[in-house]
Scaffold this active site. Structure first.
Site, short mmCIF file in Angstrom:
data_model
loop_
_atom_site.label_atom_id
_atom_site.label_comp_id
_atom_site.label_asym_id
_atom_site.label_seq_id
_atom_site.Cartn_x
_atom_site.Cartn_y
_atom_site.Cartn_z
N GLY A 58 1.00 -1.21 0.16
CA GLY A 58 0.17 0.03 -0.10
C GLY A 58 0.45 1.11 -0.05
N ASN A 59 0.46 2.31 -0.10
CA ASN A 59 0.79 3.73 0.64
C ASN A 59 0.11 4.40 1.28
OD1 ASN A 59 -1.54 5.44 -0.79
ND2 ASN A 59 -1.00 3.75 -2.37
N ARG A 60 1.15 5.33 1.67
CA ARG A 60 0.86 6.39 2.51
C ARG A 60 -0.68 7.24 2.63
NH1 ARG A 60 5.26 9.02 3.90
NH2 ARG A 60 4.15 9.65 5.08
#
Ligand code: C5P
Length: 404
Positions: free
Chosen positions: A210-212
């Site tokens: 995922g990403n932030r």
């Protein structure tokens, strides 16, 4: 008052009444003060049983008024209301709502409201039974018919173990809605789809890549568009922020789910704003059960495959008049190089606009502020904004409203 209540100082009266959500009214006062406004708190006696006057005075930077019989020489029972540009009552209890509907003026807040011609915004907070009681329902209908803006209530945890409709809307949303009341509804009837958050690509039943991205910028755009009159559909990927009550939402997890949701929402949209951080790659296969280190030893390789580029696809298939907007989150530190990356990207993707912003360990993602440059399809700068995510949202929507 100009185009941007965000930048022009308003005199805002915040009425606080006696419910447990009064502790969150501090957040409303603070957000208004931080947005540059002159905030005057009028608290009922009951409100001051829930939160302290010193807290409210420190945060509002003004004395707090409560008593109808103080300051009589300055005719304060009408002066506060007359001077207000905007009145926000948060929380508004069932009792206060009944008194407002009846036009009662047995306390300073009641007098303030009656003596004012300013728009009134109320954020109800009470138990579900009280909110759904026919008396409250009728009172709310009366207030709405008089042009009062009612924010919420939200559905969620109430005092004690109860949950349901009745929870006060979060302070940031109350403030956005309240400030927007003074703005023209310049996006009335426009159908806008906004994606927000960050996609997650499953590796196995418990893990993902995922990403932030928190979704804050996209949610701020959705809310700002809704309060300016647009019909908004939010597609949220793993949002870490609350969805405003005024916005419809569809929750998705992966890029392919986001692609499907956007494709069907885009069919009837005038504008699509792709603020979500979308994964460019996903694992080629998803393990049926948890990937075990005992099987893989010291090294584990993952094979990734390209995801479809949703933005480019939308741009390619857009109807005449449909506006497609993308974001480019880049870690490039140099401003000129960042712009060049943005120009190359909009040329490649074919969207109408692209908002370029720098992201990094400490900027862009999951923060409250943002700094963007908006390019049109020729790569020309049409807007630059730096500040809260809601002010960036409003500047982006200003471009849309102007380009209409
Ligand atoms: O290519 P890049 O990921 O930097 O492009 C960012 C923009 O493209 C964002 O608006 C994002 O929502 C969108 N995007 C997309 N599909 C992808 C990757 C990004 O729509 N697979």
């Amino acid at each position: 008052m100009g185009d941007h209540p965000d930048t022009d100082q308003l005199r805002v009266v915040v009425g606080i009444t006696g419910g447990i959500a009064a502790y969150k009214a501090v957040g409303v006062v603070r957000a208004l003060v931080l947005a540059g406004h002159d905030v005057h708190v009028v608290a009922t006696d009951a409100a001051l049983r829930f939160i302290g006057r010193p807290t409210l005075e420190a945060i509002s930077r003004n004395p707090v008024d409560t008593d109808l019989y103080e300051g009589v020489a300055e005719v304060r029972h009408v002066a506060i209301g007359q001077a207000a540009d905007l009145i926000v009552i948060a929380p508004a209890t069932a009792n206060t709502i009944a008194k407002l509907a009846a036009g009662l003026a047995d306390d300073l807040l009641g007098n303030t409201v009656l003596a004012s011609r300013a728009p009134l915004v109320i954020a109800p907070a009470m138990h579900t039974e009280m909110w759904q009681n026919p008396a409250t329902v009728a009172n709310i209908a009366v207030l709405r018919s008089r042009g009062v803006t009612v924010v919420g209530p939200a559905v969620g945890q109430l005092t004690g173990t109860d949950s349901g409709p009745g929870r006060m809307v979060e302070p940031d949303e109350i403030v956005s809605v309240a400030l927007a009341v003074l703005r023209p509804k310049d996006l009335l009837g426009r159908r806008i789809v906004v994606t927000a958050g960050g996609t997650r690509e499953a590796l196995d039943p418990v893990r993902y890549i995922g990403n932030r991205s928190s979704g804050k910028q996209g949610v701020a755009i959705a809310l700002a568009a809704a309060v300016r009159g647009a019909d908004v559909m939010l597609i949220g990927a793993n949002l870490e922020v609350a969805v405003p009550t005024s916005v419809r939402v569809e929750h998705v997890v992966s890029t392919l789910e986001l692609a499907n949701a956007v494709a069907s929402a885009a069919e009837r949209a005038d504008v699509v704003i792709m603020a979500a951080a979308v994964a460019d790659y996903r694992p080629e296969s998803v393990a049926e059960s948890k990937i075990k280190k005992e099987l893989h030893g010291d090294r584990l390789s993952l094979e990734l495959v390209r995801n479809p580029d949703i933005l480019a696809g939308l741009a390619e298939t857009r109807r005449a008049g449909q506006v497609i907007i993308g974001f480019a989150a880049e870690t490039e530190p140099d401003a000129a190089a960042l712009l060049e990356i943005g120009r190359a990207k909009i040329a490649r993707k074919g969207s109408d606009y692209l908002l370029v912003n720098r992201v990094g360990w400490h900027e862009g993602f999951a923060t409250d502020g943002n700094s963007v440059v908006m390019l049109d399809r020729h790569g020309d700068i049409v807007m630059e904004a730096s500040g809260s995510k809601s002010s960036v949202a409003d500047k982006l929507l200003d471009v849309l409203a102007r380009a209409r």
